[in-house]
Write a protein that holds these residues in place. Structure first.
Motif, PDB file in Angstrom:
ATOM      1  N   GLU A   1     -25.522  34.787  18.770  1.00 29.43           N
ATOM      2  CA  GLU A   1     -24.737  35.502  17.768  1.00 29.43           C
ATOM      3  C   GLU A   1     -23.332  34.962  17.672  1.00 29.43           C
ATOM      4  O   GLU A   1     -22.750  34.854  16.596  1.00 29.43           O
ATOM      5  CB  GLU A   1     -24.680  36.996  18.114  1.00 29.43           C
ATOM      6  CG  GLU A   1     -26.014  37.697  17.957  1.00 29.43           C
ATOM      7  CD  GLU A   1     -25.919  39.162  18.348  1.00 29.43           C
ATOM      8  OE1 GLU A   1     -24.768  39.624  18.526  1.00 29.43           O
ATOM      9  OE2 GLU A   1     -26.943  39.828  18.472  1.00 29.43           O
TER      10      GLU A   1
ATOM     11  N   GLU B   1     -29.087  37.833  11.878  1.00 30.04           N
ATOM     12  CA  GLU B   1     -27.773  38.089  12.476  1.00 30.04           C
ATOM     13  C   GLU B   1     -27.832  39.103  13.620  1.00 30.04           C
ATOM     14  O   GLU B   1     -26.996  39.052  14.520  1.00 30.04           O
ATOM     15  CB  GLU B   1     -26.791  38.554  11.397  1.00 30.04           C
ATOM     16  CG  GLU B   1     -26.613  37.535  10.277  1.00 30.04           C
ATOM     17  CD  GLU B   1     -25.395  37.825   9.414  1.00 30.04           C
ATOM     18  OE1 GLU B   1     -24.406  38.325   9.949  1.00 30.04           O
ATOM     19  OE2 GLU B   1     -25.454  37.535   8.210  1.00 30.04           O
ATOM     20  N   LEU B   2     -28.762  40.016  13.590  1.00 30.11           N
ATOM     21  CA  LEU B   2     -28.878  40.990  14.677  1.00 30.11           C
ATOM     22  C   LEU B   2     -29.947  40.603  15.690  1.00 30.11           C
ATOM     23  O   LEU B   2     -30.054  41.241  16.747  1.00 30.11           O
ATOM     24  CB  LEU B   2     -29.189  42.377  14.102  1.00 30.11           C
ATOM     25  CG  LEU B   2     -28.129  42.990  13.182  1.00 30.11           C
ATOM     26  CD1 LEU B   2     -28.566  44.369  12.710  1.00 30.11           C
ATOM     27  CD2 LEU B   2     -26.780  43.069  13.883  1.00 30.11           C
TER      28      LEU B   2
ATOM     29  N   LYS C   1     -20.676  44.060   8.937  1.00 25.52           N
ATOM     30  CA  LYS C   1     -21.586  43.392   9.855  1.00 25.52           C
ATOM     31  C   LYS C   1     -21.045  43.329  11.275  1.00 25.52           C
ATOM     32  O   LYS C   1     -21.798  43.466  12.242  1.00 25.52           O
ATOM     33  CB  LYS C   1     -21.881  41.977   9.344  1.00 25.52           C
ATOM     34  CG  LYS C   1     -22.725  41.942   8.077  1.00 25.52           C
ATOM     35  CD  LYS C   1     -23.027  40.508   7.668  1.00 25.52           C
ATOM     36  CE  LYS C   1     -23.906  40.468   6.413  1.00 25.52           C
ATOM     37  NZ  LYS C   1     -24.208  39.092   5.990  1.00 25.52           N
ATOM     38  N   GLN C   2     -19.736  43.124  11.379  1.00 27.18           N
ATOM     39  CA  GLN C   2     -19.170  42.993  12.710  1.00 27.18           C
ATOM     40  C   GLN C   2     -19.290  44.292  13.501  1.00 27.18           C
ATOM     41  O   GLN C   2     -19.538  44.281  14.714  1.00 27.18           O
ATOM     42  CB  GLN C   2     -17.696  42.553  12.607  1.00 27.18           C
ATOM     43  CG  GLN C   2     -17.068  42.168  13.929  1.00 27.18           C
ATOM     44  CD  GLN C   2     -17.825  41.021  14.599  1.00 27.18           C
ATOM     45  OE1 GLN C   2     -18.212  40.067  13.947  1.00 27.18           O
ATOM     46  NE2 GLN C   2     -18.053  41.132  15.898  1.00 27.18           N
TER      47      GLN C   2
ATOM     48  N   LYS D   1     -22.927  44.496  14.609  1.00 29.51           N
ATOM     49  CA  LYS D   1     -23.180  43.550  15.698  1.00 29.51           C
ATOM     50  C   LYS D   1     -22.599  44.057  17.016  1.00 29.51           C
ATOM     51  O   LYS D   1     -23.234  43.943  18.084  1.00 29.51           O
ATOM     52  CB  LYS D   1     -22.586  42.191  15.349  1.00 29.51           C
ATOM     53  CG  LYS D   1     -23.297  41.468  14.222  1.00 29.51           C
ATOM     54  CD  LYS D   1     -22.616  40.133  13.951  1.00 29.51           C
ATOM     55  CE  LYS D   1     -23.299  39.388  12.803  1.00 29.51           C
ATOM     56  NZ  LYS D   1     -22.628  38.099  12.518  1.00 29.51           N
TER      57      LYS D   1
ATOM     58  N   ARG E   1     -24.781  44.993  20.308  1.00 25.57           N
ATOM     59  CA  ARG E   1     -24.497  44.331  21.581  1.00 25.57           C
ATOM     60  C   ARG E   1     -24.222  45.347  22.690  1.00 25.57           C
ATOM     61  O   ARG E   1     -24.663  45.178  23.842  1.00 25.57           O
ATOM     62  CB  ARG E   1     -23.315  43.380  21.406  1.00 25.57           C
ATOM     63  CG  ARG E   1     -23.021  42.567  22.669  1.00 25.57           C
ATOM     64  CD  ARG E   1     -21.935  41.532  22.447  1.00 25.57           C
ATOM     65  NE  ARG E   1     -20.651  42.145  22.124  1.00 25.57           N
ATOM     66  CZ  ARG E   1     -20.093  42.110  20.928  1.00 25.57           C
ATOM     67  NH1 ARG E   1     -20.734  41.502  19.929  1.00 25.57           N
ATOM     68  NH2 ARG E   1     -18.920  42.678  20.706  1.00 25.57           N
TER      69      ARG E   1
END
Length: 736
Positions: free
Chosen positions: A12, A489-490, A689-690, A693, A697
Motif C-alpha cells: 500500500e 488499494e485496500l 481514501k486515505q 486505508k 491498516r
C-alpha cells in the motif's frame, strides 16, 4: 498472518497510483448531459452577445512605390535620395504610418463626425476611464509626495483628437509585400464606404505629400541658385577686371606663347655661346703659354698652328730642306758649294718660318683678347637675362593665377545657369513616387465578426471547459467509486455495493426496507453481499461478524441491520449494537430509551436473554446498546464480553456486531480481534481514501481479519455498468 499484513501494508505504501483512462472516459460519458446543458447555455449567451456585435468591413488598396524619382529632363533631380532600395522602402512605409498623414486623412474626411467614432456610450465610457485614471494617478502622487503637475490638463478637443488617432491607428493596417515594391493599405470600419474612402485618402495623401515636399525642395533650390548666380557673376566680373589690369600694367602683349618660352630660349643660346667662347679662350691661352716657354722653331710649336696653311707649308719645306742638308753634309764638306747651298736654303726657310710664327702668335694674342672681351660681354648679358627670367616667371605665375580664377568662375557661372534652367523647366513636372495598382472599393461582405465561427469556438470551448472541470473533479475525487479501486488499494475482497436510496434530509431508511418489493434493487444488493460472505466461508464458519467503517455517517448501521435480515432468512441471527457511545439500533427498532442492553449486561449481573428484543417481521433478535457508559473500551477488553460471545455462539449460528467507527474510538479495534471476520463499510464518493486505508491498516494491526468491503450508498448509474446491467436484466432497477 502478521507477515501477510506487513506485506500488504508495504504494498500500500510503495504502490504507485496508475491513471485509469477508462475512468475519465466514463466520467465524461456520465456527465454528458451536464456538459451539453452547460455548452448550450454558454452558446445561447454567446449568441446573444455576438448578434449584437456590429459588422466590420475591410477595404484594401495596393500601392506601387518607385525607387528612383527621375524626370524626363534629368537623371539626377533635386529630390534624389542617396540610399539603397530597402532602406528607402522602409522609410516610405514609416511615412505611410506617420501621424501627419493620419491627421490629414482625418481632417479631409472629417472622421471626427463619423458615427462609429462618436458612439455616445463609448465616449462616456472612455471619459469615465480617463477620469478614474486621472484620479488614481493624482492619489498616488499625493501619497508618495511627488511634485504636482501645475500644467493645464489637455482640453476636450485635444483628448478627442488623441482618441481619434488611437481609433484610426487601431483600424489601419499597412503591410509591405515581401520582395516587392508593393504595399497593401487596409482599413476596417462599420461603414464600407468609409473604409474605402479612408484607404484611398491615405494613399493620395502619401503621394501628394511627396509631390509637395518635392516642389518645396525645388523652389528652395531655385531660390538658392538665383542668389548664387548673382554672387558668382559679380565675382567673375571682378576677376576679369583684375586680369585685364594686370596685363595692362605689365604690358603683356602675347598671352598665348607666354613670356617664359622666349626667355628660356635666350638663356639657352647665351649659355651655349658662352661655353663656346670659353673653350676657345682656354685653348688659345694654352697655345700661347706653350709658345712662350719653348723655342719658337720647335716642331711641337707648329702642331698648335694646325689651322694655318702657311705655317704648315713652311714646316713641310723646313723638313725637306733639313733632310736635303743632312744628305749633302754626309757627302760633302762645309766648303762644298752644294753643302753651302743646302745650308743657305735651310737657313732661309727657318727665317721665314720664325717670322711667320711671330705673325701668327701676334694674331693669336689679339684673338685671345677679343675672346676675353666677348666672354665678359656674354656673362653680363647672361646675368641680365637671368634676372629678367625670374621677373617674368613671377609675372607669368600671377597671370596664370588670374586666368585660372576667371576660368573657374566662368565654369561655375555656366554650371549654375544650366542647373537653374533645368530646375526651372522641371519645376512644373510632377513625378509621383507611388501610384495605385488597385484602388480601394467598398467591400460587399464583412470580414468580422465571423459569427458562425465564433459560435463554433464558443461551443468547442464550453464543451472543453466543462469536460475539463469534470476531469479535474474526477481526478481530485479521492474517494472509492468502483470495486476495482477497493480491491487494488485496500487489498481486500469486494463483497458488493448497496445502491443509494433517495430519502429526505436527516431521515433514515425504513427499517424493513429489505422486505419491501418496491426496493428490490436494494434487497438484491444485500443478498449479493450475503452470497459473497457465504462463499468466503466454504471451508470454515465464522459465527461472529463485525460491521464497521472509518468515519460516521457511512451507512454502517443500515448495512448491519440489513445483513442481519438477510442472514436471518437462512439461520438464527443475533444483531448486537456495540456502539455504546452513540447507539442507534434501539431507536430504529422502536425501542424506548430506557431499554436495557449490552452495557447493562457487562456492567451488572443482568442476563443477556432479558435484554434481547425479537423482531417479528424479520425473525432477527437484537441486543441493543443499553444505557450510556464512559468505559466502553474497558468493557470490551474484559473477559466478561468474551465469555458473553462464547455463550451467545451456543444459541445463535450468526452474530452480527454493529460497532463504532474505528477512526473515532478504539473500541472497534478490540472488537475486531474478538470477531471471526470484519466487514468494512465505505460510503461511495464520500470518504477519503486515505482515511479508509488508515482504518483498514489499524484493524489489521490489531489482529482483525477483514473479510471484505461493502461500497454503500453507491449511485449504480456511476458504477460503470458493472452492476446496474445485471439488475436491469432481471428488471430490478425499475423499482422506484
Amino acid at each position: 498472518m502478521n507477515d501477510l499484513i506487513t506485506q500488504m501494508n508495504a504494498q500500500e505504501s510503495t504502490g504507485e497510483k496508475q491513471i485509469d483512462i477508462g475512468l475519465y472516459i466514463k466520467a465524461l460519458w456520465r456527465s454528458k448531459w451536464k456538459i451539453a446543458m452547460f455548452s448550450f447555455g454558454a452558446t445561447v449567451i454567446a449568441a446573444l452577445v455576438i448578434l449584437r456585435l456590429p459588422s466590420i468591413y475591410e477595404s484594401k488598396a495596393t500601392l506601387y512605390i518607385t525607387k528612383d524619382n527621375a524626370t524626363p529632363v534629368s537623371k539626377n533631380n533635386g529630390f534624389d535620395m542617396d540610399m539603397n532600395a530597402r532602406e528607402y522602402l522602409q522609410t516610405q512605409f514609416s511615412i505611410l504610418k506617420s501621424e501627419s498623414l493620419a491627421l490629414e486623412v482625418i481632417n479631409k474626411l472629417q472622421l471626427n463626425n463619423a458615427p462609429e467614432f462618436n458612439n455616445e456610450e463609448d465616449t462616456q465610457s472612455t471619459a469615465k476611464q480617463e477620469t478614474s485614471l486621472s484620479l488614481l494617478k493624482q492619489s498616488i502622487k499625493e501619497f508618495i509626495g511627488a511634485p504636482q503637475n501645475t500644467a493645464d490638463p489637455a482640453s476636450a478637443e485635444e483628448l478627442k483628437l488623441q482618441n481619434l488617432l488611437k481609433w484610426f491607428n487601431q483600424n489601419i493596417s499597412i503591410k509591405p509585400i515581401a520582395f516587392t515594391q508593393l504595399v497593401e493599405i487596409q482599413f476596417e470600419a462599420e461603414d464600407p464606404e468609409l473604409a474605402a474612402d479612408v484607404v484611398n485618402a491615405l494613399g493620395n495623401a502619401y503621394i501628394n505629400s511627396f509631390l509637395q515636399a518635392k516642389m518645396e525642395h525645388t523652389d528652395k533650390a531655385i531660390e538658392w541658385l538665383q542668389s548664387r548666380n548673382l554672387s558668382v557673376s559679380q565675382e567673375l566680373a571682378d576677376a576679369e577686371a583684375a586680369l585685364q589690369a594686370f596685363i595692362t600694367r605689365e604690358q603683356i602683349v602675347n598671352l598665348d606663347s607666354g613670356m617664359q618660352s622666349l626667355n628660356e630660349e635666350t638663356l639657352k643660346n647665351l649659355n651655349e655661346r658662352l661655353l663656346e667662347v670659353r673653350d676657345q679662350r682656354i685653348r688659345l691661352e694654352n697655345v700661347l703659354n706653350q709658345t712662350q716657354s719653348s723655342d719658337i722653331l720647335e716642331t711641337g710649336i707648329l702642331s698648335q698652328f694646325s689651322e694655318s696653311a702657311t705655317l704648315q707649308a713652311l714646316g713641310n719645306a723646313e723638313l725637306t730642306a733639313e733632310r736635303q742638308f743632312n744628305e749633302v753634309s754626309q757627302r760633302y764638306g762645309p766648303k762644298h758649294p752644294k753643302y753651302i747651298t743646302a745650308q743657305t736654303e735651310l737657313t732661309q726657310i727657318r727665317t721665314k718660318l720664325a717670322a711667320q710664327i711671330k705673325t701668327e702668335l701676334s694674331d693669336l694674342t689679339q684673338k685671345l683678347k677679343n675672346l676675353r672681351q666677348t666672354e665678359a660681354s656674354l656673362k653680363n648679358e647672361l646675368s641680365s637675362v637671368e634676372g629678367q627670367f625670374l621677373n617674368d616667371s613671377t609675372k607669368e605665375a600671377e597671370l596664370n593665377k588670374l586666368k585660372a580664377n576667371v576660368a573657374r568662375l566662368s565654369e561655375l557661372n555656366e554650371l549654375i545657369s544650366r542647373r537653374f534652367k533645368e530646375l526651372d523647366i522641371t519645376s512644373d513636372f510632377n513625378a509621383e513616387n507611388a501610384r495605385f495598382i488597385d484602388v480601394a472599393k467598398p467591400p460587399v461582405y464583412p470580414v468580422k465578426p465571423a459569427k458562425a465561427k465564433l459560435l463554433a469556438v464558443v461551443v468547442i470551448l464550453s464543451v472543453g471547459f466543462a469536460s475539463f472541470i469534470v476531469l479535474v473533479l474526477t481526478f481530485l475525487n479521492d474517494t472509492f467509486r468502483r470495486s476495482v479501486e477497493v480491491e487494488e488499494e485496500l487489498k481486500a475482497k469486494f463483497l458488493g455495493l448497496v445502491p443509494k436510496i433517495k430519502t429526505k434530509k436527516n431521515q433514515n431508511l425504513p427499517l424493513h426496507i429489505y422486505f419491501d418489493d418496491e426496493y428490490r434493487l436494494f434487497t438484491e444488493a444485500v443478498k449479493t453481499i450475503r452470497t459473497g460472505h457465504m462463499l468466503s466461508q466454504l471451508n470454515r464458519h465464522d459465527a461472529v461478524t463485525l460491521v464497521t467503517s472509518a468515519v460516521p455517517s457511512e451507512g454502517k448501521s443500515t448495512t448491519s441491520v440489513n445483513l442481519a435480515f438477510t442472514f436471518g432468512q437462512m439461520e438464527k441471527v443475533l444483531l448486537i449494537d456495540a456502539d455504546l457511545r452513540k447507539p442507534s439500533l434501539a431507536k430504529r427498532f422502536g425501542l424506548p430509551a430506557y431499554q436495557q442492553g449490552l452495557s447493562d449486561v457487562l456492567n451488572t449481573n443482568l442476563s443477556a436473554d432479558s435484554c434481547i428484543y425479537h423482531d417479528e417481521q424479520s425473525g432477527v433478535d437484537l441486543l441493543p446498546a443499553g444505557h450510556y457508559t464512559h468505559n466502553a473500551l474497558e468493557l470490551f477488553a474484559g473477559d466478561k464480553f468474551s465469555r458473553l460471545l462464547d455463550e451467545l455462539k451456543t444459541k445463535y449460528t450468526k452474530i452480527v456486531i454493529d460497532s463504532a467507527p474505528c477512526q473515532a474510538v478504539s473500541d472497534t479495534l478490540v472488537l475486531a480481534k474478538l470477531a471471526d471476520s470484519v466487514i468494512f463499510v465505505v460510503k461511495a464518493d464520500s470518504t477519503k481514501k486515505q482515511l479508509v486505508k488508515t482504518a483498514v491498516r489499524r484493524i489489521r494491526d490489531a489482529g482483525g481479519v477483514i473479510e471484505g468491503v461493502v461500497l454503500n450508498a453507491a449511485d449504480t448509474s456511476k458504477q460503470s455498468g458493472e452492476y446496474s446491467g445485471y439488475y436491469d436484466y432481471y428488471g430490478y432497477s425499475e423499482s422506484k
